[in-house]
Design an enzyme around this catalytic site. Structure first.
Site, PDB file in Angstrom:
ATOM      1  N   ASP A  12     -24.850  66.331  18.881  1.00 40.91           N
ATOM      2  CA  ASP A  12     -23.963  66.773  17.791  1.00 40.91           C
ATOM      3  C   ASP A  12     -22.691  65.933  17.716  1.00 40.91           C
ATOM      4  OD1 ASP A  12     -25.711  69.042  17.259  1.00 40.91           O
ATOM      5  OD2 ASP A  12     -24.854  69.927  19.074  1.00 40.91           O
ATOM      6  N   LYS A  15     -23.868  61.321  14.966  1.00 42.03           N
ATOM      7  CA  LYS A  15     -24.610  60.061  14.877  1.00 42.03           C
ATOM      8  C   LYS A  15     -25.075  59.782  13.454  1.00 42.03           C
ATOM      9  CE  LYS A  15     -27.545  61.571  18.032  1.00 42.03           C
ATOM     10  NZ  LYS A  15     -26.856  62.761  18.527  1.00 42.03           N
ATOM     11  N   GLY A  39     -31.170  66.992  14.643  1.00 40.84           N
ATOM     12  CA  GLY A  39     -30.856  67.202  13.242  1.00 40.84           C
ATOM     13  C   GLY A  39     -29.496  66.676  12.854  1.00 40.84           C
ATOM     14  N   HIS A  40     -29.431  66.102  11.678  1.00 38.91           N
ATOM     15  CA  HIS A  40     -28.141  65.731  11.116  1.00 38.91           C
ATOM     16  C   HIS A  40     -28.250  65.671   9.602  1.00 38.91           C
ATOM     17  CE1 HIS A  40     -30.067  61.755  12.134  1.00 38.91           C
ATOM     18  NE2 HIS A  40     -29.813  61.567  10.856  1.00 38.91           N
ATOM     19  N   THR A 255     -33.056  68.582  27.434  1.00 38.71           N
ATOM     20  CA  THR A 255     -34.277  68.556  26.642  1.00 38.71           C
ATOM     21  C   THR A 255     -35.407  67.979  27.501  1.00 38.71           C
ATOM     22  OG1 THR A 255     -35.182  67.978  24.463  1.00 38.71           O
ATOM     23  CG2 THR A 255     -33.900  66.278  25.594  1.00 38.71           C
ATOM     24  N   THR A 344     -30.089  74.495  14.301  1.00 35.44           N
ATOM     25  CA  THR A 344     -30.243  75.867  14.800  1.00 35.44           C
ATOM     26  C   THR A 344     -29.301  76.874  14.165  1.00 35.44           C
ATOM     27  OG1 THR A 344     -28.627  75.501  16.563  1.00 35.44           O
ATOM     28  CG2 THR A 344     -30.930  74.936  17.046  1.00 35.44           C
ATOM     29  N   GLY A 345     -28.190  76.412  13.600  1.00 37.55           N
ATOM     30  CA  GLY A 345     -27.183  77.334  13.102  1.00 37.55           C
ATOM     31  C   GLY A 345     -26.360  77.970  14.206  1.00 37.55           C
ATOM     32  N   THR A 458     -12.930  59.493  10.615  1.00 39.03           N
ATOM     33  CA  THR A 458     -11.707  60.230  10.277  1.00 39.03           C
ATOM     34  C   THR A 458     -11.945  61.319   9.239  1.00 39.03           C
ATOM     35  OG1 THR A 458     -11.167  58.560   8.606  1.00 39.03           O
ATOM     36  CG2 THR A 458     -10.233  58.254  10.824  1.00 39.03           C
TER      37      THR A 458
END
Length: 469
Positions: A12, A15, A39-40, A255, A344-345, A458
């Site tokens: 997180d 990336k 995820g992103h 993981t 995942t939230g 930024t």
């Protein structure tokens, strides 16, 4: 030549934005490990796209994309994600491929993932009751891992036990059916009745996937070989991050794949073709799930407290008056950084930047440069802390990240305090325009780690990035 983008903390780090920028010049974009537990979000052309198993290079119409042999793939999720992109008018035809050597994540694996997490949580609860102790807070020797419950761990477990199913085996119905029934029978022996799971129903679903999947599956060797012989611009986007690596991370709170530089060579990619290894590091630290987090600021983890629904706006003003100073720092980072996971939230745990972690990550991944993200989140802090070492119970100062989680639990971080800049850096795109104390903060990191911070994020927009030559 190849550029590799890797997470340097617990994931997180942001990336996706750098990958999005680099994708504009990429001719081949690859995922090397993991599954749809990553995820992103990428914003391109005014449209927002969520990526989980698919490579981000799909946003570039001239870029080919490969899900490599080291990945594990939940076929329904692959099609669902692909359909989501197509509904947003992103043309993916002929540009996304799956290695025939990658492994399958079955719905059975998702069920097993949940059962295993339940067993670990129950075991920790029993242990805490028998010992008269509470396994919580910093304690990290037991308890649920905090997985995404997307079947990633059980799929990799089957792979390494040589009972898994490769993508190419989907096209041999008799073999697939037999192997899946064996997996289901083995799971029943271990867990009893698999409530809600029907192996014959999953077999029937794969009968419908087979022809849909065929155009995407290739032998990745010729594709990778051709790309390297032509000296194509290859971009490898790492999933998760180094501190979640199965070998070098906070095992077992990690993981199930190699998330560091070693994991990318399942593509296959020649090490002599790698030009850049970019480590992405958040200006502070976050992680989700269980496990150690030395610089955590013990933020309250209720998503309602910091991200209230519209009908409960009164929760926001309450938070500064109900938390300790340490909780205020963590929760302020959480709130200002909008720290909720894409996949995942889940609300993320937050803390100060930890250079022991970053040095550990750098020693393994050998970054050629760093991308420091979310600098603007620190704008309002009068003092910014950086963990530079740990103190053991024997009062020894260590700067090496220990493998022993019981030792790590007993360590206390040593901080260096730097003055904040207390002015907005949001949207700044030139190094010279940053406040002097922001320069000092970044240069402190560079000096300590020995790697140049070439990119500084930024703000959330794609353009909110400083490039330093």
């Amino acid at each position: 030549m190849a550029t590799v983008v890797l997470g340097s903390q617990w994931g997180d780090e942001g990336k996706g934005k750098l990958v999005d920028i680099l994708c504009a010049k990429a001719q081949l974009c690859c995922r090397a490990q993991g599954g749809n537990n990553a995820g992103h979000t990428i914003v391109a052309g005014g449209q927002t796209y969520d990526f989980h198993i698919l490579p981000s290079g799909l946003v570039n119409p001239k870029c080919l994309n490969l899900i490599g042999s080291g990945c594990v793939i939940h076929i329904p999720s692959f099609f669902s994600e692909l359909d989501s992109l197509r509904r947003k008018n992103l043309n993916t035809d002929g540009r996304i491929f799956i290695s025939d050597r990658a492994h399958v994540v079955f719905d059975l694996h998702l069920l097993i993932d949940g059962l295993q997490e339940g067993e670990l949580a129950e075991a920790a609860k029993t242990e805490s009751l028998s010992n008269g102790e509470v396994i919580a807070g910093k304690k990290s020797s037991g308890g649920a891992i905090g997985t995404t419950k997307k079947g990633i761990g059980p799929s990799y477990s089957a792979k390494h036990a040589r009972s898994g199913v490769r993508i190419h085996q989907i096209f041999h119905k008799d073999e697939l059916d037999r192997r899946l029934r064996v997996l289901a029978k083995s799971a029943e022996k271990q867990y009893g009745h698999l409530e809600g799971y029907d192996v014959e129903a999953e077999i029937a679903r794969f009968d419908t996937y087979r022809d849909q999947l065929r155009p995407f599956v290739i032998d990745a060797m010729p594709l990778m070989g051709d790309a390297q012989s032509k000296d194509m611009n290859i971009l490898v986007e790492g999933a998760n991050a180094l501190m979640l690596d199965i070998d070098h991370g906070t095992y077992p709170f990690c993981t199930s794949s190699a998330t560091g530089i070693g994991g990318i060579f399942s593509l296959p990619l020649s090490p002599f073709k790698i030009k850049n290894i970019i480590g992405v590091v958040k200006a502070y630290t976050t992680r989700v799930g269980g496990g150690p987090f030395p610089s955590e600021q013990l933020n309250v983890r209720s998503p309602l407290l910091f991200f209230p629904p519209p009908h409960l706006p009164h929760l926001i003003p309450l938070w500064p008056h109900t938390l300790t100073p340490q909780q205020e720092d963590g929760s302020k980072l959480q709130r200002l950084g909008h720290e909720i996971g894409t996949t995942t939230g889940r609300v993320r745990r937050c803390g100060w930047l930890d250079l022991v972690v970053l040095k550990h990550s750098t020693n393994i991944n050998h970054y050629t440069s760093l991308n420091l993200t979310k600098l603007d989140v620190l704008d309002t802090f009068p003092t910014i802390r950086i963990a530079t070492a740990y103190t053991t119970p024997d009062k020894e100062t260590i700067t090496i990240f220990p493998a022993d989680l019981s030792l790590l639990d007993a360590c206390e971080p040593l901080y260096t305090d730097l003055p904040g800049w207390q002015t907005s850096t949001k949207g700044i795109r030139k190094w010279a325009d940053l406040p002097a104390n922001a320069h000092r903060y970044i240069e402190f990191i560079e000096t300590a780690v020995g790697v140049k911070v070439k990119y500084v994020g930024t703000g959330p927009d794609r353009e909110d990035m400083i490039f330093r030559e």
